[in-house]
Design a protein around this motif. Structure first.
Motif, mmCIF file in Angstrom:
data_model
loop_
_atom_site.group_PDB
_atom_site.id
_atom_site.type_symbol
_atom_site.label_atom_id
_atom_site.label_comp_id
_atom_site.label_asym_id
_atom_site.label_seq_id
_atom_site.Cartn_x
_atom_site.Cartn_y
_atom_site.Cartn_z
ATOM 1 N N THR A 88 0.820 -1.208 0.000
ATOM 2 C CA THR A 88 0.000 0.000 0.000
ATOM 3 C C THR A 88 0.856 1.260 0.000
ATOM 4 O O THR A 88 0.596 2.200 -0.761
ATOM 5 C CB THR A 88 -0.946 0.007 1.227
ATOM 6 N N VAL A 89 1.894 1.276 0.812
ATOM 7 C CA VAL A 89 2.770 2.449 0.890
ATOM 8 C C VAL A 89 3.518 2.656 -0.423
ATOM 9 O O VAL A 89 3.590 3.777 -0.941
ATOM 10 C CB VAL A 89 3.741 2.328 2.093
ATOM 11 N N ILE A 90 4.035 1.580 -0.998
ATOM 12 C CA ILE A 90 4.751 1.694 -2.275
ATOM 13 C C ILE A 90 3.835 2.236 -3.360
ATOM 14 O O ILE A 90 4.176 3.192 -4.065
ATOM 15 C CB ILE A 90 5.361 0.337 -2.691
ATOM 16 N N GLU A 91 2.654 1.635 -3.505
ATOM 17 C CA GLU A 91 1.725 2.075 -4.553
ATOM 18 C C GLU A 91 1.334 3.538 -4.382
ATOM 19 O O GLU A 91 1.286 4.292 -5.346
ATOM 20 C CB GLU A 91 0.468 1.203 -4.556
ATOM 21 N N THR A 92 1.072 3.946 -3.142
ATOM 22 C CA THR A 92 0.636 5.313 -2.881
ATOM 23 C C THR A 92 1.746 6.323 -3.153
ATOM 24 O O THR A 92 1.517 7.345 -3.817
ATOM 25 C CB THR A 92 0.130 5.457 -1.433
ATOM 26 N N ILE A 93 2.953 6.043 -2.685
ATOM 27 C CA ILE A 93 4.064 6.976 -2.908
ATOM 28 C C ILE A 93 4.404 7.064 -4.388
ATOM 29 O O ILE A 93 4.593 8.166 -4.922
ATOM 30 C CB ILE A 93 5.292 6.585 -2.073
ATOM 31 N N GLU A 94 4.468 5.929 -5.060
ATOM 32 C CA GLU A 94 4.812 5.960 -6.477
ATOM 33 C C GLU A 94 3.759 6.701 -7.290
ATOM 34 O O GLU A 94 4.087 7.495 -8.181
ATOM 35 C CB GLU A 94 5.026 4.534 -7.004
ATOM 36 N N ALA A 95 2.482 6.479 -6.983
ATOM 37 C CA ALA A 95 1.413 7.162 -7.715
ATOM 38 C C ALA A 95 1.402 8.661 -7.415
ATOM 39 O O ALA A 95 1.113 9.472 -8.300
ATOM 40 C CB ALA A 95 0.060 6.551 -7.353
ATOM 41 N N THR A 96 1.727 9.033 -6.188
ATOM 42 C CA THR A 96 1.650 10.436 -5.776
ATOM 43 C C THR A 96 2.875 11.242 -6.203
ATOM 44 O O THR A 96 2.749 12.392 -6.610
ATOM 45 C CB THR A 96 1.494 10.526 -4.245
ATOM 46 N N THR A 97 4.054 10.644 -6.095
ATOM 47 C CA THR A 97 5.282 11.408 -6.346
ATOM 48 C C THR A 97 5.926 11.130 -7.698
ATOM 49 O O THR A 97 6.751 11.924 -8.152
ATOM 50 C CB THR A 97 6.341 11.096 -5.268
ATOM 51 N N GLY A 98 5.617 9.983 -8.291
ATOM 52 C CA GLY A 98 6.285 9.619 -9.535
ATOM 53 C C GLY A 98 7.681 9.060 -9.307
ATOM 54 O O GLY A 98 8.410 8.779 -10.256
ATOM 55 N N ARG A 99 8.059 8.877 -8.060
ATOM 56 C CA ARG A 99 9.376 8.315 -7.733
ATOM 57 C C ARG A 99 9.239 6.817 -7.485
ATOM 58 O O ARG A 99 8.228 6.364 -6.974
ATOM 59 C CB ARG A 99 9.971 8.955 -6.477
ATOM 60 N N ARG A 100 10.265 6.072 -7.829
ATOM 61 C CA ARG A 100 10.295 4.628 -7.595
ATOM 62 C C ARG A 100 10.681 4.386 -6.135
ATOM 63 O O ARG A 100 11.685 4.926 -5.656
ATOM 64 C CB ARG A 100 11.323 3.983 -8.510
ATOM 65 N N VAL A 101 9.891 3.587 -5.437
ATOM 66 C CA VAL A 101 10.200 3.252 -4.046
ATOM 67 C C VAL A 101 11.091 2.023 -4.054
ATOM 68 O O VAL A 101 10.700 0.956 -4.525
ATOM 69 C CB VAL A 101 8.920 3.010 -3.222
ATOM 70 N N ILE A 102 12.305 2.183 -3.532
ATOM 71 C CA ILE A 102 13.261 1.076 -3.561
ATOM 72 C C ILE A 102 13.139 0.163 -2.357
ATOM 73 O O ILE A 102 13.513 -1.004 -2.427
ATOM 74 C CB ILE A 102 14.713 1.572 -3.712
ATOM 75 N N GLU A 103 12.599 0.700 -1.233
ATOM 76 C CA GLU A 103 12.390 -0.163 -0.078
ATOM 77 C C GLU A 103 11.433 0.483 0.916
ATOM 78 O O GLU A 103 11.369 1.700 1.037
ATOM 79 C CB GLU A 103 13.706 -0.516 0.624
ATOM 80 N N VAL A 104 10.691 -0.394 1.586
ATOM 81 C CA VAL A 104 9.858 0.003 2.715
ATOM 82 C C VAL A 104 10.169 -0.989 3.819
ATOM 83 O O VAL A 104 9.819 -2.171 3.725
ATOM 84 C CB VAL A 104 8.349 -0.010 2.375
ATOM 85 N N ASN A 105 10.861 -0.518 4.847
ATOM 86 C CA ASN A 105 11.219 -1.361 5.976
ATOM 87 C C ASN A 105 10.162 -1.198 7.057
ATOM 88 O O ASN A 105 9.815 -0.075 7.429
ATOM 89 C CB ASN A 105 12.591 -0.970 6.520
ATOM 90 N N VAL A 106 9.650 -2.318 7.545
ATOM 91 C CA VAL A 106 8.601 -2.308 8.559
ATOM 92 C C VAL A 106 9.176 -2.855 9.858
ATOM 93 O O VAL A 106 9.669 -3.985 9.898
ATOM 94 C CB VAL A 106 7.385 -3.151 8.115
ATOM 95 N N TYR A 107 9.121 -2.038 10.899
ATOM 96 C CA TYR A 107 9.585 -2.430 12.221
ATOM 97 C C TYR A 107 8.362 -2.582 13.121
ATOM 98 O O TYR A 107 7.703 -1.588 13.429
ATOM 99 C CB TYR A 107 10.537 -1.381 12.809
ATOM 100 N N VAL A 108 8.054 -3.814 13.513
ATOM 101 C CA VAL A 108 6.931 -4.053 14.417
ATOM 102 C C VAL A 108 7.481 -3.872 15.826
ATOM 103 O O VAL A 108 8.304 -4.656 16.283
ATOM 104 C CB VAL A 108 6.329 -5.456 14.209
ATOM 105 N N VAL A 109 7.011 -2.817 16.494
ATOM 106 C CA VAL A 109 7.569 -2.452 17.791
ATOM 107 C C VAL A 109 6.674 -2.841 18.964
ATOM 108 O O VAL A 109 7.095 -2.760 20.119
ATOM 109 C CB VAL A 109 7.904 -0.943 17.860
ATOM 110 N N ASP A 110 5.438 -3.274 18.665
ATOM 111 C CA ASP A 110 4.535 -3.663 19.743
ATOM 112 C C ASP A 110 3.308 -4.349 19.145
ATOM 113 O O ASP A 110 3.078 -4.298 17.945
ATOM 114 C CB ASP A 110 4.096 -2.431 20.544
ATOM 115 N N VAL A 111 2.549 -4.993 20.018
ATOM 116 C CA VAL A 111 1.279 -5.608 19.653
ATOM 117 C C VAL A 111 0.223 -5.015 20.569
ATOM 118 O O VAL A 111 0.400 -4.964 21.783
ATOM 119 C CB VAL A 111 1.319 -7.150 19.820
ATOM 120 N N HIS A 112 -0.863 -4.551 19.973
ATOM 121 C CA HIS A 112 -1.952 -3.966 20.755
ATOM 122 C C HIS A 112 -2.901 -5.069 21.185
ATOM 123 O O HIS A 112 -3.423 -5.819 20.360
ATOM 124 C CB HIS A 112 -2.712 -2.924 19.939
#
Length: 126
Positions: A88-112
């Protein structure tokens, strides 16, 4: 550059890192299973008061990269949440900015952990 060049070739468009962080945050908040972005500590709560808490982005003229800290809702498979979040983040950034997203690092820091409906108390794991 020739004066008769197309207007889009007569300069560059620069996008601030914070703009991409805001876009990533908005996209991430749409993903089911993401309880919040950022840490659930006091420091994390202070960071969330800003528009980019839990999100760090860098963008250049052609590419972008994003780091996300998330708290996952208990019961949602972490791997699936992270995969959907990344997509979702890659698609949104690429569509909005026209820049290629090379990575999205996800850090899970807690569980609710959801509140228990009948007692109003929060579950505690020891």
């Amino acid at each position: 550059m020739a004066p008769d060049a197309e207007p889009r070739r007569r300069g560059r468009t620069y996008i601030d890192d914070e703009v991409v962080s805001v876009i990533a945050r908005i996209a991430a908040e749409q993903v089911e299973g993401v309880h919040q972005l950022g840490r659930s500590t006091l420091r994390g709560m202070m960071a969330r008061l800003g528009r980019t808490g839990g999100v760090d982005a860098e963008i250049g003229l052609k590419e972008a990269a994003v780091d996300l800290e998330i708290v996952v809702e208990f019961g949602h498979p972490i791997r699936e949440v992270a995969d959907e979040l990344r997509e979702t983040v890659i698609e949104t950034i690429e569509a909005t900015t026209g820049r290629r997203v090379i990575e999205v690092n996800v850090y899970v820091v807690d569980v609710h952990l959801p509140r228990l409906e009948h007692t109003g108390r929060t579950r505690r794991v020891e």
